[in-house]
Design an enzyme around this catalytic site. Structure first.
Site, short mmCIF file in Angstrom:
data_model
loop_
_atom_site.label_atom_id
_atom_site.label_comp_id
_atom_site.label_asym_id
_atom_site.label_seq_id
_atom_site.Cartn_x
_atom_site.Cartn_y
_atom_site.Cartn_z
N ARG A 47 -11.34 -31.31 -33.83
CA ARG A 47 -10.57 -31.43 -32.69
C ARG A 47 -9.19 -30.58 -33.24
O ARG A 47 -8.50 -29.72 -32.33
CB ARG A 47 -10.24 -32.55 -32.23
N TYR A 99 -6.45 -17.94 -7.77
CA TYR A 99 -7.67 -18.63 -8.20
C TYR A 99 -7.69 -20.02 -7.43
O TYR A 99 -6.54 -20.84 -7.88
CB TYR A 99 -8.14 -18.68 -9.44
N ASP A 171 -2.24 -14.88 -15.28
CA ASP A 171 -3.46 -15.01 -15.54
C ASP A 171 -4.30 -13.62 -15.54
O ASP A 171 -4.36 -12.99 -14.70
CB ASP A 171 -4.16 -15.86 -14.32
N LYS A 196 -15.43 -15.52 -18.39
CA LYS A 196 -15.72 -14.34 -17.65
C LYS A 196 -15.92 -13.12 -18.49
O LYS A 196 -16.90 -13.01 -19.24
CB LYS A 196 -14.66 -14.02 -16.60
#
Length: 377
Positions: A47, A99, A171, A196
């Site tokens: 982590r 978005y 973004d 993406k």
């Protein structure tokens, strides 16, 4: 180095064990101490850090020209963690066409927590200026926007943010660092849904935040990434590093095809309007030419005969795949309003398209026959 070279050069592994050209995947969740209790390789627990994730974060920062990158388990996790770095009582400015998951985070999670936000047309600089409050701490740009492909002037908005003592985030998912580098234009943070284009094959879920400089915001978000634990997994990081190597070639080819598709659709009598910033008819064409290398591989169209006609067109395609998401090697099409749900602001006759690596002539022929066969009887 140019981004195309960095994508390869930065990805070269340093494998002392085997000299592997492709990086090995390190799946271990924990790492051995030396006899004195130190960690000779710098890793304690997965982590906190992992060789694959560290390599990915470095590569992403290099591509965007930033100080450091942080890799998360999804684009939403990246956005959420950045918003967590704000404080109750702070104000966020976000575009009116973004978005749908981003305003959903603000409305459903952060507004009850104490954040306020305003949605504004980011193409209107006076509207942006007048919407900035004394407590505005973050201006969130999305350009090209989703799904109307509005183009915001990154440098001008970043300047407005800094004049107000706010941070500016962008973004950059649809443009990628190959086509647009917001940090060079004054942004403090770049976000990508690396699911993406950076992944590029529709087979990995991840996100990233890339910071321009070593500052309070970066350290706060880095701490929340460690505590919150929404980090990119080793295998996901490995897949994304592999995707980066072909990113420039894929995106440039897809962008050229998207332009050809957009030009065809702009002439079709069944199409009301094409939203693609590479067309001279697009309101953001001049700004896109200034801040983008190419105009990307996403476009949306509004079908002249309304929502039912748009759904029929999507139902008639043969090469395009009817699916959500974008940025993969396959071309996708979807009726966006039905995906976003009853509170959507997306026009009901809009189809969103992600252009893949198929030949432009074949995609155009597929859309041509779909538009013809979708006519009402």
């Amino acid at each position: 180095m140019h981004p195309e070279t960095l994508a390869i050069y930065q990805n070269r592994p340093d494998d002392a064990n085997a000299g592997a050209v492709a990086p090995p995947i390190t799946l271990s969740t924990t790492f051995e101490r030396d006899a004195d209790g130190s960690f000779p390789h710098g890793h304690v627990y997965a982590r906190t850090s992992n060789p694959n994730r560290n390599a990915l974060e470095t590569a992403l920062a290099q591509l965007e020209g930033g100080f450091a990158g942080l890799a998360f388990s999804s684009g939403q996790a990246a956005t959420l963690t950045l918003l967590l770095a704000l404080r109750p009582g702070d104000h966020v400015l976000i575009g009116d066409d973004a978005y749908h998951g981003t305003p959903a985070l603000l409305e459903e999670l952060f507004h009850p927590w104490g954040l306020t936000y305003t949605r504004v047309d980011m193409t209107n600089l006076e509207a942006v200026r007048s919407s900035i409050h004394e407590n505005t701490r973050l201006i969130w740009i999305e350009t090209p926007s989703n799904p109307l492909l509005k183009i915001a002037d990154i440098q001008a908005i970043a300047d407005l943010a800094h004049e107000a003592g706010a941070w500016c985030a962008c973004d950059n998912t649809w443009a990628t660092p190959i086509l647009q580098r917001p940090l060079d234009l004054g942004c403090d943070v770049v976000m990508h849904s690396t699911t993406k284009y950076i992944g590029g094959h529709s087979d990995v879920l991840s996100g990233t935040l890339i910071f321009r400089e070593d500052n309070e915001l970066y350290h706060r978000v880095r701490r929340y990434q460690l505590i919150g634990g929404a980090v990119a997994a080793p295998f996901d990081s490995w897949l994304l590093l592999r995707g980066i190597k072909t990113l420039a070639t894929r995106v440039k080819t897809q962008s050229a095809t998207a332009r050809a598709v957009a030009e065809f659709l702009s002439r079709h009598p069944a199409v009301e309007v094409v939203h693609y910033p590479g067309l001279e008819s697009h309101p953001g064409f001049a700004i896109a030419q200034k801040q983008m290398l190419l105009c990307g591989a996403m476009l949306s169209v509004q079908i002249r005969d309304g929502a039912e006609a748009a759904v029929r067109v999507a139902g008639q395609v043969r090469i395009f795949t009817r699916a959500t998401s974008l940025g993969g090697i396959e071309s996708l099409i979807e009726h966006r309003a039905s995906v976003e749900g009853p509170n959507t602001t997306t026009p009901q006759n809009l189809l969103r398209m992600s252009i893949g690596l198929e030949h432009a002539d074949d995609l155009i022929a597929d859309l041509d026959q779909a538009l013809f066969h979708a006519k009402p009887l």
